[in-house]
Design an enzyme around this catalytic site. Structure first.
Site, PDB file in Angstrom:
ATOM      1  N   ASN A   8     105.700 -12.969  41.213  1.00  0.00           N
ATOM      2  CA  ASN A   8     105.345 -14.312  40.196  1.00  0.00           C
ATOM      3  C   ASN A   8     106.938 -14.424  39.625  1.00  0.00           C
ATOM      4  O   ASN A   8     107.162 -13.907  38.540  1.00  0.00           O
ATOM      5  CB  ASN A   8     104.502 -13.752  39.272  1.00  0.00           C
ATOM      6  CG  ASN A   8     103.979 -15.008  38.380  1.00  0.00           C
ATOM      7  OD1 ASN A   8     104.753 -15.918  38.212  1.00  0.00           O
ATOM      8  ND2 ASN A   8     102.855 -14.732  37.540  1.00  0.00           N
ATOM      9  N   ARG A  65     103.161 -16.775  43.563  1.00  0.00           N
ATOM     10  CA  ARG A  65     102.735 -17.827  42.671  1.00  0.00           C
ATOM     11  C   ARG A  65     103.589 -19.023  42.752  1.00  0.00           C
ATOM     12  O   ARG A  65     104.921 -18.723  42.578  1.00  0.00           O
ATOM     13  CB  ARG A  65     102.739 -17.191  41.335  1.00  0.00           C
ATOM     14  CG  ARG A  65     102.243 -18.059  40.196  1.00  0.00           C
ATOM     15  CD  ARG A  65     102.679 -17.946  38.827  1.00  0.00           C
ATOM     16  NE  ARG A  65     102.084 -19.038  37.919  1.00  0.00           N
ATOM     17  CZ  ARG A  65     102.680 -19.167  36.740  1.00  0.00           C
ATOM     18  NH1 ARG A  65     103.748 -18.640  36.440  1.00  0.00           N
ATOM     19  NH2 ARG A  65     102.225 -20.197  35.968  1.00  0.00           N
ATOM     20  N   HIS A 154      97.280 -23.176  35.350  1.00  0.00           N
ATOM     21  CA  HIS A 154      96.618 -21.868  34.955  1.00  0.00           C
ATOM     22  C   HIS A 154      95.275 -21.654  35.976  1.00  0.00           C
ATOM     23  O   HIS A 154      94.674 -21.035  35.786  1.00  0.00           O
ATOM     24  CB  HIS A 154      96.016 -21.725  33.809  1.00  0.00           C
ATOM     25  CG  HIS A 154      97.161 -21.695  32.605  1.00  0.00           C
ATOM     26  ND1 HIS A 154      96.865 -22.003  31.182  1.00  0.00           N
ATOM     27  CD2 HIS A 154      98.373 -20.896  32.509  1.00  0.00           C
ATOM     28  CE1 HIS A 154      98.094 -21.700  30.516  1.00  0.00           C
ATOM     29  NE2 HIS A 154      98.808 -21.064  31.398  1.00  0.00           N
ATOM     30  N   ARG A 215     104.897 -25.600  22.552  1.00  0.00           N
ATOM     31  CA  ARG A 215     104.389 -26.782  23.124  1.00  0.00           C
ATOM     32  C   ARG A 215     103.365 -27.599  22.113  1.00  0.00           C
ATOM     33  O   ARG A 215     102.266 -26.764  21.707  1.00  0.00           O
ATOM     34  CB  ARG A 215     103.792 -26.753  24.556  1.00  0.00           C
ATOM     35  CG  ARG A 215     104.927 -26.076  25.428  1.00  0.00           C
ATOM     36  CD  ARG A 215     104.075 -26.056  26.893  1.00  0.00           C
ATOM     37  NE  ARG A 215     104.755 -25.493  27.917  1.00  0.00           N
ATOM     38  CZ  ARG A 215     104.418 -24.670  28.524  1.00  0.00           C
ATOM     39  NH1 ARG A 215     102.911 -24.236  28.636  1.00  0.00           N
ATOM     40  NH2 ARG A 215     105.049 -23.919  29.371  1.00  0.00           N
ATOM     41  N   GLU A 356      96.145 -12.802  36.954  1.00  0.00           N
ATOM     42  CA  GLU A 356      96.467 -13.723  38.037  1.00  0.00           C
ATOM     43  C   GLU A 356      96.982 -13.054  39.253  1.00  0.00           C
ATOM     44  O   GLU A 356      96.638 -13.666  40.463  1.00  0.00           O
ATOM     45  CB  GLU A 356      97.387 -14.662  37.267  1.00  0.00           C
ATOM     46  CG  GLU A 356      96.780 -15.525  36.063  1.00  0.00           C
ATOM     47  CD  GLU A 356      97.788 -16.109  35.344  1.00  0.00           C
ATOM     48  OE1 GLU A 356      98.027 -17.317  35.640  1.00  0.00           O
ATOM     49  OE2 GLU A 356      98.488 -15.522  34.235  1.00  0.00           O
TER      50      GLU A 356
END
Length: 371
Positions: A8, A65, A154, A215, A356
């Protein structure tokens, strides 16, 4: 022993996991990639360093990923030159992430030429979004020319967590409707109907939606024009503001929810407001997604904030009792994968640790098994 390696590659780090059929055999993260006086000079060097330190005997697949698959990739893909070129073509949609993903894949292919490489895309889980959910109401030709639509992110986390939710409820995945709340430094909500993403809060980029660590999440687009016209800010300055200096950081000066909670408990007004704004936005999305799904079997919290911040879970779902959504205070204070709703609640409220990398390994193995 069959092994799967997951890489990842983030903008400045590479996380890795090595699995056999059941267990994690090795894991770690190489930090500060490409930073002055930091770690490895680039992602290729970081991957080379990782591979040199692992026992890769019996390795059957490497799963990668990849943040953005655009409309091209709606499922994991066995990597060849054409797939690699297509990922490169999508760099304008994910300029901070896809180049790092590409570097990791390229290095792994060179180092392990006999091992299948599989790209697993964050956006792929959301390819089931109906056009009414994915389409922005702007000029059609302009949208098509520049690839403007809701892609969602996600995806591997929402896929894994919704599947684990069905297991926790001991129900078939195809029968469960879930609102998944991935709350970390990046945060997104997803409405999942019988295993299919039908709405998600992140849009063309990860900026849209919930309030996050740095964010802004949702805002009036006029703010961008106002900052340009009245403040004289350039495009790059506004980009930096909304992506790196907003959210919890912009409201409090810190982007860590643990610090926000500590300041709130001490009576800090800025932290209290930031907490309220953060939870208010989650409540809005839960209510909206309940309406879209029609029937909700579970609301599931995951990721760093979702798994560990009990006050966030309680406040975000407060006042939703008429929808059958209630949090039990004692259960909410516990730990591990669990139900935090009262016994017999109409809607299960769950906390599940996301994984993940395990989801990427599962999907990569499935691609290889399918030939």
């Amino acid at each position: 022993m069959s092994k799967a390696l997951v890489l990842n590659c983030g903008s400045s780090s590479v996380k890795y996991r090595l699995y056999d059929e059941e267990r994690v055999l090795a894991k770690g993260t190489v930090e500060r990639v490409g930073e002055p006086d930091g770690g490895p000079p680039d992602h290729a060097a970081a991957v080379r360093q990782i591979l040199a330190g692992l026992d890769l005997s019996g390795l059957t697949v490497v799963g990668h990923r990849v943040v953005h698959g655009g409309r091209r990739f709606t499922a994991p893909a066995l990597v060849d030159d054409a797939v690699l070129a297509a990922i490169a073509d999508l760099v304008p949609l994910a300029p901070l992430h896809n180049p790092a993903n590409l570097a990791g894949i390229t290095m792994a292919r060179e180092a392990l030429p006999q091992v299948p490489q599989v790209a697993v895309f964050d956006t792929a889980f959301h390819h089931t979004l109906p056009e009414s959910a994915a389409t922005y109401a702007i000029d059609r030709d302009t949208a098509q020319r520049y690839g403007i639509r809701r892609y969602g992110f996600h995806g591997t986390s929402h896929s894994y967590v919704s599947r684990r939710t069905a297991e926790l409820l001991d129900r078939p995945y195809a029968e469960v409707n879930t609102i998944s709340l991935h709350l970390g430094n990046g945060a997104s909500a997803c409405a999942i109907a019988a295993g299919r993403s039908v709405a998600t809060s992140m849009g063309m980029s990860p900026l849209e939606g919930l309030v996050m660590g740095t964010r802004s999440g949702d805002l009036d687009p006029t703010i961008v024009f106002h900052l340009r016209r009245e403040g004289g800010l350039g495009v790059d300055e506004i980009d930096d503001l909304l992506n790196h200096r907003s959210g919890l950081l912009g409201l409090t000066g810190v982007n860590d929810m643990r610090e926000v909670l500590a300041r709130r408990a001490a009576g800090d007004e800025a932290a209290t407001l930031a907490f309220d704004v953060y939870c208010h936005r989650i409540t809005e999305y839960v209510g909206a997604y309940y309406a879209l799904l029609g029937r909700v079997d579970a609301v599931t919290f995951t990721a760093g904030v979702g798994e560990n911040a009990a006050p966030v879970r309680a406040a975000a779902l407060a006042g939703l009792t008429r929808l059958g959504i209630t949090v039990d205070a004692e259960r909410n204070a516990g730990s591990g994968d669990r139900l935090i709703s009262p016994a017999g609640a109409e809607v299960a409220v769950c906390v599940i640790g996301t994984d993940e990398e395990r989801e990427i390994a599962r999907e990569a193995r499935a691609v290889v098994a399918a030939g």
